[in-house]
Design a protein around this motif. Sequence first.
Motif, mmCIF file in Angstrom:
data_model
loop_
_atom_site.group_PDB
_atom_site.id
_atom_site.type_symbol
_atom_site.label_atom_id
_atom_site.label_comp_id
_atom_site.label_asym_id
_atom_site.label_seq_id
_atom_site.Cartn_x
_atom_site.Cartn_y
_atom_site.Cartn_z
ATOM 1 N N VAL A 91 0.858 -1.183 0.000
ATOM 2 C CA VAL A 91 0.000 0.000 0.000
ATOM 3 C C VAL A 91 0.897 1.236 0.000
ATOM 4 C CG1 VAL A 91 -1.804 1.291 1.202
ATOM 5 C CG2 VAL A 91 -1.767 -1.227 1.314
ATOM 6 N N SER A 92 0.767 2.062 -1.027
ATOM 7 C CA SER A 92 1.513 3.315 -1.104
ATOM 8 C C SER A 92 0.545 4.475 -0.944
ATOM 9 C CB SER A 92 2.243 3.436 -2.452
ATOM 10 O OG SER A 92 3.261 2.468 -2.570
ATOM 11 N N TYR A 93 0.880 5.394 -0.036
ATOM 12 C CA TYR A 93 0.056 6.584 0.183
ATOM 13 C C TYR A 93 0.810 7.798 -0.340
ATOM 14 C CZ TYR A 93 -2.430 10.365 2.525
ATOM 15 O OH TYR A 93 -3.123 11.519 2.789
ATOM 16 N N TYR A 94 0.153 8.599 -1.172
ATOM 17 C CA TYR A 94 0.758 9.782 -1.768
ATOM 18 C C TYR A 94 -0.002 11.020 -1.313
ATOM 19 C CZ TYR A 94 2.553 6.233 -5.023
ATOM 20 O OH TYR A 94 3.144 5.136 -5.566
ATOM 21 N N ASN A 95 0.728 12.138 -1.173
ATOM 22 C CA ASN A 95 0.076 13.397 -0.816
ATOM 23 C C ASN A 95 0.914 14.556 -1.305
ATOM 24 O OD1 ASN A 95 -1.296 15.553 0.520
ATOM 25 N ND2 ASN A 95 -1.954 14.128 2.112
ATOM 26 N N GLN A 96 0.265 15.532 -1.948
ATOM 27 C CA GLN A 96 0.924 16.778 -2.293
ATOM 28 C C GLN A 96 0.691 17.767 -1.164
ATOM 29 O OE1 GLN A 96 -0.451 18.100 -6.124
ATOM 30 N NE2 GLN A 96 1.217 17.075 -7.180
ATOM 31 N N PHE A 97 1.708 18.532 -0.842
ATOM 32 C CA PHE A 97 1.645 19.442 0.288
ATOM 33 C C PHE A 97 0.615 20.544 0.075
ATOM 34 C CE2 PHE A 97 5.288 17.232 1.329
ATOM 35 C CZ PHE A 97 5.847 17.655 2.531
ATOM 36 N N THR A 98 -0.066 20.901 1.177
ATOM 37 C CA THR A 98 -0.942 22.065 1.217
ATOM 38 C C THR A 98 -0.597 22.836 2.489
ATOM 39 O OG1 THR A 98 -2.648 20.787 2.352
ATOM 40 C CG2 THR A 98 -2.823 20.971 -0.046
ATOM 41 N N PRO A 99 -0.994 24.114 2.602
ATOM 42 C CA PRO A 99 -0.588 24.913 3.764
ATOM 43 C C PRO A 99 -0.948 24.287 5.097
ATOM 44 C CG PRO A 99 -1.495 26.332 2.072
ATOM 45 C CD PRO A 99 -1.723 24.917 1.610
ATOM 46 N N GLY A 100 -2.101 23.612 5.189
ATOM 47 C CA GLY A 100 -2.523 23.038 6.457
ATOM 48 C C GLY A 100 -1.720 21.825 6.880
ATOM 49 N N LEU A 101 -0.979 21.225 5.945
ATOM 50 C CA LEU A 101 -0.248 19.996 6.246
ATOM 51 C C LEU A 101 1.252 20.185 6.330
ATOM 52 C CD1 LEU A 101 -2.027 17.401 3.917
ATOM 53 C CD2 LEU A 101 -2.209 17.554 6.389
ATOM 54 N N VAL A 102 1.770 21.316 5.812
ATOM 55 C CA VAL A 102 3.210 21.408 5.606
ATOM 56 C C VAL A 102 4.003 21.236 6.898
ATOM 57 C CG1 VAL A 102 3.243 23.948 5.761
ATOM 58 C CG2 VAL A 102 5.042 22.739 4.509
ATOM 59 N N SER A 103 3.577 21.836 8.004
ATOM 60 C CA SER A 103 4.330 21.724 9.249
ATOM 61 C C SER A 103 4.306 20.299 9.781
ATOM 62 C CB SER A 103 3.760 22.690 10.290
ATOM 63 O OG SER A 103 4.438 22.549 11.515
ATOM 64 N N GLN A 104 3.113 19.676 9.766
ATOM 65 C CA GLN A 104 2.977 18.311 10.276
ATOM 66 C C GLN A 104 3.806 17.334 9.461
ATOM 67 O OE1 GLN A 104 -0.931 16.724 9.720
ATOM 68 N NE2 GLN A 104 -0.510 14.833 10.822
ATOM 69 N N VAL A 105 3.768 17.474 8.121
ATOM 70 C CA VAL A 105 4.447 16.519 7.257
ATOM 71 C C VAL A 105 5.949 16.672 7.323
ATOM 72 C CG1 VAL A 105 4.775 15.845 4.864
ATOM 73 C CG2 VAL A 105 2.480 16.247 5.716
ATOM 74 N N THR A 106 6.457 17.907 7.245
ATOM 75 C CA THR A 106 7.902 18.086 7.262
ATOM 76 C C THR A 106 8.495 17.702 8.612
ATOM 77 O OG1 THR A 106 7.583 20.434 7.794
ATOM 78 C CG2 THR A 106 7.934 19.854 5.480
ATOM 79 N N THR A 107 7.745 17.865 9.686
ATOM 80 C CA THR A 107 8.219 17.413 10.991
ATOM 81 C C THR A 107 8.429 15.909 10.980
ATOM 82 O OG1 THR A 107 7.130 19.217 12.176
ATOM 83 C CG2 THR A 107 7.668 17.243 13.443
ATOM 84 N N ASN A 108 7.495 15.160 10.363
ATOM 85 C CA ASN A 108 7.636 13.712 10.273
ATOM 86 C C ASN A 108 8.780 13.317 9.354
ATOM 87 O OD1 ASN A 108 5.337 11.867 11.537
ATOM 88 N ND2 ASN A 108 4.449 13.865 11.090
#
Length: 247
Positions: free
Chosen positions: A195-212
């Motif tokens: 299972v591969s999960y893909y996501n393009q960054f949006t303003p609401g996610l950028v901090s959470q995603v880059t922290t991970n």
Amino acid sequence: MTFMVLDENNHHCILPRIKPEPGDGERRYREAYARRKIRLDRKYVISCKQSEVPLSVPWDPSNQVQLYTLEDSAFLSFKLDIMVTVNAKQTFNLLSDLCRRKQWDPFYKECQLLQQVNEDDAIYHVISTVPSAEGKPQDYILLASRRLPCTTGDPYVVAFRSVSLPTHPPINEYSRGESLCSGFCIWSEGDKTKVSYYNQFTPGLVSQVTTNIAGLSSDFASTYQACERFLVENTKDSAGDVNTPEP
């Protein structure tokens, strides 16, 4: 610095994990991860002119969601892979039911089906557990599209993106969030499923995603461990959802 090791065929070799020396070595190692996070944030801000165009598109039955795995320097995206022991068809059935996602994804608080467009496309109202910058709960209007494999070797696909519905405009109670493009690709690999999960960054996610991505949080790991448990525990529920032969 970037280190690269090549084998005798001039192919890249995987370097072993770095073990920093105690004291200053460990401090410099953590500082390097922090700088990496800052670079990811900066790349997103520079490459995506989010303030100039809306992420949501007007809903129309002719809209199609397409998911590309090709990297593009104009966007910052991420992908997560997990292997599960549930077969691909059952995994597809479970992950394409967005109303059940709150059972494993802590980002989802509530999810309501607004419109069943056809057998493979539906529109949902999602309320997130993550507040906006203003401190309000965030909500989303998402088009979920699922596609069966076209031929042997192709993945099952479940794709999401924000749409706008005149019947469900933003309201003061929530801060309307937007998802540019995200989804799952699901492949059969022997007795397991990838299972591969893909996501393009949006303003609401950028901090959470880059922290991970920077390794400063284990949210991704715990979320997709919960996803695997959800799939294993609910396989019987999904066995007959899609009447199609295994590819």
